[in-house]
Design a protein around this motif. Structure first.
Motif, PDB file in Angstrom:
ATOM      1  N   TYR A   1       0.795  -1.105   0.030  1.00  0.00           N
ATOM      2  CA  TYR A   1      -0.082  -0.103  -0.109  1.00  0.00           C
ATOM      3  C   TYR A   1       0.890   1.197   0.095  1.00  0.00           C
ATOM      4  O   TYR A   1       1.810   1.270   0.563  1.00  0.00           O
ATOM      5  CB  TYR A   1      -0.801  -0.039   1.218  1.00  0.00           C
ATOM      6  CG  TYR A   1      -2.214  -0.863   1.282  1.00  0.00           C
ATOM      7  CD1 TYR A   1      -2.257  -2.252   1.199  1.00  0.00           C
ATOM      8  CD2 TYR A   1      -3.577  -0.212   0.862  1.00  0.00           C
ATOM      9  CE1 TYR A   1      -3.276  -2.777   1.437  1.00  0.00           C
ATOM     10  CE2 TYR A   1      -4.519  -0.828   0.622  1.00  0.00           C
ATOM     11  CZ  TYR A   1      -4.489  -2.209   1.036  1.00  0.00           C
ATOM     12  OH  TYR A   1      -5.690  -3.021   0.882  1.00  0.00           O
TER      13      TYR A   1
ATOM     14  N   GLN B   1       1.107   3.016   8.996  1.00  0.00           N
ATOM     15  CA  GLN B   1       1.559   3.516   7.792  1.00  0.00           C
ATOM     16  C   GLN B   1       3.090   4.298   8.135  1.00  0.00           C
ATOM     17  O   GLN B   1       3.043   5.151   9.208  1.00  0.00           O
ATOM     18  CB  GLN B   1       0.750   4.570   7.544  1.00  0.00           C
ATOM     19  CG  GLN B   1      -0.746   3.842   6.785  1.00  0.00           C
ATOM     20  CD  GLN B   1      -1.656   4.977   6.208  1.00  0.00           C
ATOM     21  OE1 GLN B   1      -1.271   6.057   5.726  1.00  0.00           O
ATOM     22  NE2 GLN B   1      -2.672   4.456   5.931  1.00  0.00           N
TER      23      GLN B   1
ATOM     24  N   PHE C   1       2.410  14.694   1.978  1.00  0.00           N
ATOM     25  CA  PHE C   1       3.277  13.410   2.543  1.00  0.00           C
ATOM     26  C   PHE C   1       2.694  12.139   1.768  1.00  0.00           C
ATOM     27  O   PHE C   1       1.557  12.019   1.626  1.00  0.00           O
ATOM     28  CB  PHE C   1       2.634  13.461   3.955  1.00  0.00           C
ATOM     29  CG  PHE C   1       3.394  14.498   5.051  1.00  0.00           C
ATOM     30  CD1 PHE C   1       2.384  15.395   5.320  1.00  0.00           C
ATOM     31  CD2 PHE C   1       4.632  14.477   5.458  1.00  0.00           C
ATOM     32  CE1 PHE C   1       2.917  16.372   6.103  1.00  0.00           C
ATOM     33  CE2 PHE C   1       5.073  15.218   5.879  1.00  0.00           C
ATOM     34  CZ  PHE C   1       4.373  16.424   6.556  1.00  0.00           C
TER      35      PHE C   1
ATOM     36  N   PHE D   1       0.062   5.691   0.006  1.00  0.00           N
ATOM     37  CA  PHE D   1      -0.835   6.833   0.143  1.00  0.00           C
ATOM     38  C   PHE D   1      -0.152   8.000  -0.269  1.00  0.00           C
ATOM     39  O   PHE D   1       0.903   8.424   0.091  1.00  0.00           O
ATOM     40  CB  PHE D   1      -1.104   6.857   1.493  1.00  0.00           C
ATOM     41  CG  PHE D   1      -1.653   5.415   2.017  1.00  0.00           C
ATOM     42  CD1 PHE D   1      -0.686   4.682   2.588  1.00  0.00           C
ATOM     43  CD2 PHE D   1      -3.055   5.130   1.965  1.00  0.00           C
ATOM     44  CE1 PHE D   1      -1.222   3.215   2.880  1.00  0.00           C
ATOM     45  CE2 PHE D   1      -3.417   4.045   2.549  1.00  0.00           C
ATOM     46  CZ  PHE D   1      -2.483   3.005   3.180  1.00  0.00           C
TER      47      PHE D   1
ATOM     48  N   TYR E   1      -4.579   6.570  -2.927  1.00  0.00           N
ATOM     49  CA  TYR E   1      -4.062   5.514  -2.151  1.00  0.00           C
ATOM     50  C   TYR E   1      -3.801   4.199  -3.539  1.00  0.00           C
ATOM     51  O   TYR E   1      -4.647   4.532  -4.451  1.00  0.00           O
ATOM     52  CB  TYR E   1      -4.436   4.953  -0.920  1.00  0.00           C
ATOM     53  CG  TYR E   1      -5.816   4.220  -0.878  1.00  0.00           C
ATOM     54  CD1 TYR E   1      -7.145   5.162  -1.111  1.00  0.00           C
ATOM     55  CD2 TYR E   1      -5.957   3.028  -0.812  1.00  0.00           C
ATOM     56  CE1 TYR E   1      -8.352   4.235  -1.255  1.00  0.00           C
ATOM     57  CE2 TYR E   1      -7.168   2.415  -0.914  1.00  0.00           C
ATOM     58  CZ  TYR E   1      -8.224   2.895  -1.054  1.00  0.00           C
ATOM     59  OH  TYR E   1      -9.493   2.438  -1.056  1.00  0.00           O
TER      60      TYR E   1
ATOM     61  N   SER F   1       2.232   1.216   3.671  1.00  0.00           N
ATOM     62  CA  SER F   1       2.241   0.060   4.517  1.00  0.00           C
ATOM     63  C   SER F   1       2.075  -1.183   4.018  1.00  0.00           C
ATOM     64  O   SER F   1       1.725  -1.268   2.739  1.00  0.00           O
ATOM     65  CB  SER F   1       0.733   0.447   5.408  1.00  0.00           C
ATOM     66  OG  SER F   1      -0.316   0.272   4.468  1.00  0.00           O
TER      67      SER F   1
ATOM     68  N   GLY G   1      -5.175  19.091   9.801  1.00  0.00           N
ATOM     69  CA  GLY G   1      -4.832  17.497   9.784  1.00  0.00           C
ATOM     70  C   GLY G   1      -4.516  17.192   8.277  1.00  0.00           C
ATOM     71  O   GLY G   1      -4.707  17.780   7.259  1.00  0.00           O
ATOM     72  N   LEU G   2      -4.243  15.927   8.036  1.00  0.00           N
ATOM     73  CA  LEU G   2      -3.791  15.219   6.908  1.00  0.00           C
ATOM     74  C   LEU G   2      -5.095  14.901   6.040  1.00  0.00           C
ATOM     75  O   LEU G   2      -5.970  14.418   6.807  1.00  0.00           O
ATOM     76  CB  LEU G   2      -2.898  14.384   6.930  1.00  0.00           C
ATOM     77  CG  LEU G   2      -1.422  14.581   7.377  1.00  0.00           C
ATOM     78  CD1 LEU G   2      -1.000  14.861   8.585  1.00  0.00           C
ATOM     79  CD2 LEU G   2      -0.652  13.439   6.738  1.00  0.00           C
TER      80      LEU G   2
ATOM     81  N   TYR H   1      -1.030  12.425   1.077  1.00  0.00           N
ATOM     82  CA  TYR H   1      -1.809  13.024   1.700  1.00  0.00           C
ATOM     83  C   TYR H   1      -1.335  14.573   1.415  1.00  0.00           C
ATOM     84  O   TYR H   1      -0.078  14.849   1.071  1.00  0.00           O
ATOM     85  CB  TYR H   1      -1.629  12.741   3.334  1.00  0.00           C
ATOM     86  CG  TYR H   1      -1.983  11.469   4.042  1.00  0.00           C
ATOM     87  CD1 TYR H   1      -1.495  10.343   3.773  1.00  0.00           C
ATOM     88  CD2 TYR H   1      -3.539  11.360   4.368  1.00  0.00           C
ATOM     89  CE1 TYR H   1      -1.765   9.233   4.013  1.00  0.00           C
ATOM     90  CE2 TYR H   1      -3.897  10.012   4.654  1.00  0.00           C
ATOM     91  CZ  TYR H   1      -3.150   9.155   4.698  1.00  0.00           C
ATOM     92  OH  TYR H   1      -3.345   7.733   5.235  1.00  0.00           O
TER      93      TYR H   1
ATOM     94  N   LEU I   1      -6.442  12.553   2.873  1.00  0.00           N
ATOM     95  CA  LEU I   1      -5.844  11.678   1.896  1.00  0.00           C
ATOM     96  C   LEU I   1      -6.386  11.897   0.496  1.00  0.00           C
ATOM     97  O   LEU I   1      -7.560  12.131   0.201  1.00  0.00           O
ATOM     98  CB  LEU I   1      -6.671  10.090   2.296  1.00  0.00           C
ATOM     99  CG  LEU I   1      -6.372   9.200   1.299  1.00  0.00           C
ATOM    100  CD1 LEU I   1      -5.010   8.681   1.418  1.00  0.00           C
ATOM    101  CD2 LEU I   1      -6.997   7.910   1.569  1.00  0.00           C
TER     102      LEU I   1
ATOM    103  N   GLN J   1      -1.326  18.232   3.684  1.00  0.00           N
ATOM    104  CA  GLN J   1      -1.714  18.800   4.928  1.00  0.00           C
ATOM    105  C   GLN J   1      -1.511  20.499   4.806  1.00  0.00           C
ATOM    106  O   GLN J   1      -0.265  21.006   4.605  1.00  0.00           O
ATOM    107  CB  GLN J   1      -0.473  18.382   6.223  1.00  0.00           C
ATOM    108  CG  GLN J   1      -0.909  19.065   7.445  1.00  0.00           C
ATOM    109  CD  GLN J   1      -0.191  18.143   8.661  1.00  0.00           C
ATOM    110  OE1 GLN J   1       1.143  17.924   8.197  1.00  0.00           O
ATOM    111  NE2 GLN J   1      -0.820  18.206   9.879  1.00  0.00           N
TER     112      GLN J   1
ATOM    113  N   LYS K   1      -9.549   6.787  -5.267  1.00  0.00           N
ATOM    114  CA  LYS K   1      -9.503   7.985  -4.678  1.00  0.00           C
ATOM    115  C   LYS K   1      -9.671   8.132  -3.187  1.00  0.00           C
ATOM    116  O   LYS K   1     -10.162   7.297  -2.597  1.00  0.00           O
ATOM    117  CB  LYS K   1     -10.720   8.615  -5.171  1.00  0.00           C
ATOM    118  CG  LYS K   1     -10.734   8.801  -6.761  1.00  0.00           C
ATOM    119  CD  LYS K   1     -11.883   9.487  -7.325  1.00  0.00           C
ATOM    120  CE  LYS K   1     -11.847   9.583  -8.966  1.00  0.00           C
ATOM    121  NZ  LYS K   1     -12.993  10.136  -9.429  1.00  0.00           N
ATOM    122  N   GLY K   2      -9.091   9.156  -2.582  1.00  0.00           N
ATOM    123  CA  GLY K   2      -9.465   9.403  -1.286  1.00  0.00           C
ATOM    124  C   GLY K   2     -10.193  10.555  -1.030  1.00  0.00           C
ATOM    125  O   GLY K   2     -11.280  10.583  -1.765  1.00  0.00           O
ATOM    126  N   GLU K   3     -10.114  11.257  -0.098  1.00  0.00           N
ATOM    127  CA  GLU K   3     -11.013  12.489   0.384  1.00  0.00           C
ATOM    128  C   GLU K   3     -11.056  13.560  -0.609  1.00  0.00           C
ATOM    129  O   GLU K   3     -12.034  14.375  -1.088  1.00  0.00           O
ATOM    130  CB  GLU K   3     -10.618  12.941   1.753  1.00  0.00           C
ATOM    131  CG  GLU K   3     -10.934  12.114   2.741  1.00  0.00           C
ATOM    132  CD  GLU K   3     -10.693  13.082   4.066  1.00  0.00           C
ATOM    133  OE1 GLU K   3     -11.395  14.266   4.573  1.00  0.00           O
ATOM    134  OE2 GLU K   3      -9.176  13.011   4.570  1.00  0.00           O
TER     135      GLU K   3
END
Lengths: 115, 107
Positions: free
Chosen positions: A31, A104, A90, A33, A48, A94, A42-43, A35, A45, A37, A57-59
């Motif tokens: 895996y 991670q 970032f 990822f 991934y 993992s 906060g971070l 991110y 996503l 920030q 897709k992430g957020e």
């Protein structure tokens, strides 16, 4: 043991330009990822990947493109950079199959400024 | 993705035990609870992870009640170097980082 590295560490670019951020890990983790920030937050996503040639897709994926042709590399491309993409990026990796946790491991980050 | 709520900031003194509580009311059955630590200008670093009851490692303990709707990170005898932001996350592989808890340890 290089671990996980990111390049460049700092980048300044102009609005509308294409930018690629590189991420490389030496552990053969399955895996990976990306991110972002933003200052004081906060971070979040972006994308991934569960394995080579598998991405999801992430957020906050809009405006970004990823690929993963090799297990160890996971580049992130901003197709047409905007000022709202100014952030610290970032990369992380993992491999739950090799450990008892879903820990991670994060890279040092790339500070991107879009002018 | 489960959302978490934790205090924005906490203050402590060297040598004290610090407990940071996180609420995650909509945690899913297969979600793990994980805590990360982040220093300025660095990527987050894994502290501890658990699924239920109590987990302890060399740096922290994690307490999880039976309903798993909250968790508490316990840092024994903090030092100045524990000043950092602590994130509570729930999930499997896709993680949602909240704003974290900014811990300030004073002499």
């Amino acid at each position: 043991d290089a671990g996980i590295t990111q390049s460049p560490r700092y980048k300044i670019t102009e609005t509308g330009r294409q930018v690629t951020l590189m991420c490389h890990q030496t552990w053969s983790h399955s895996y990976m990822f990306w991110y972002r920030q933003d200052l004081g937050h906060g971070l979040r996503l972006i994308y991934y990947s569960a394995a080579a040639d598998i991405t999801d897709k992430g957020e906050v994926p809009d405006g970004y493109v990823v690929s993963r042709s090799k297990t160890e590399n996971f580049p992130l491309t901003l197709e047409s950079a905007t000022r709202s993409q100014t952030s610290v990026y970032f990369c992380a990796s993992s491999d739950p199959g090799k450990s008892t946790s879903y820990e991670q491991y994060f890279g040092p980050g790339t500070r991107l400024t879009v002018t | 993705l489960a959302k978490t709520t934790q205090p924005i900031s906490m203050d402590s003194y060297e040598g004290q035990e610090v407990n940071i509580t996180c609420s995650h009311n909509n945690i899913a059955t297969n979600d793990y609870i994980t805590w990360y630590q982040q220093f300025p200008s660095q990527g987050p670093r894994f502290i501890i992870q658990g699924y239920k009851t109590k987990v302890t490692n060399e740096v922290a303990s994690l307490f999880i009640p039976a309903d798993r709707k909250s968790s508490t990170l316990s840092l024994p005898r903090v030092s100045l170097s524990d000043t950092a932001v602590y994130y509570c996350l729930v999930g499997f592989q896709k993680l949602v980082f909240g704003t974290g808890t900014r811990l300030l340890v004073s002499p």
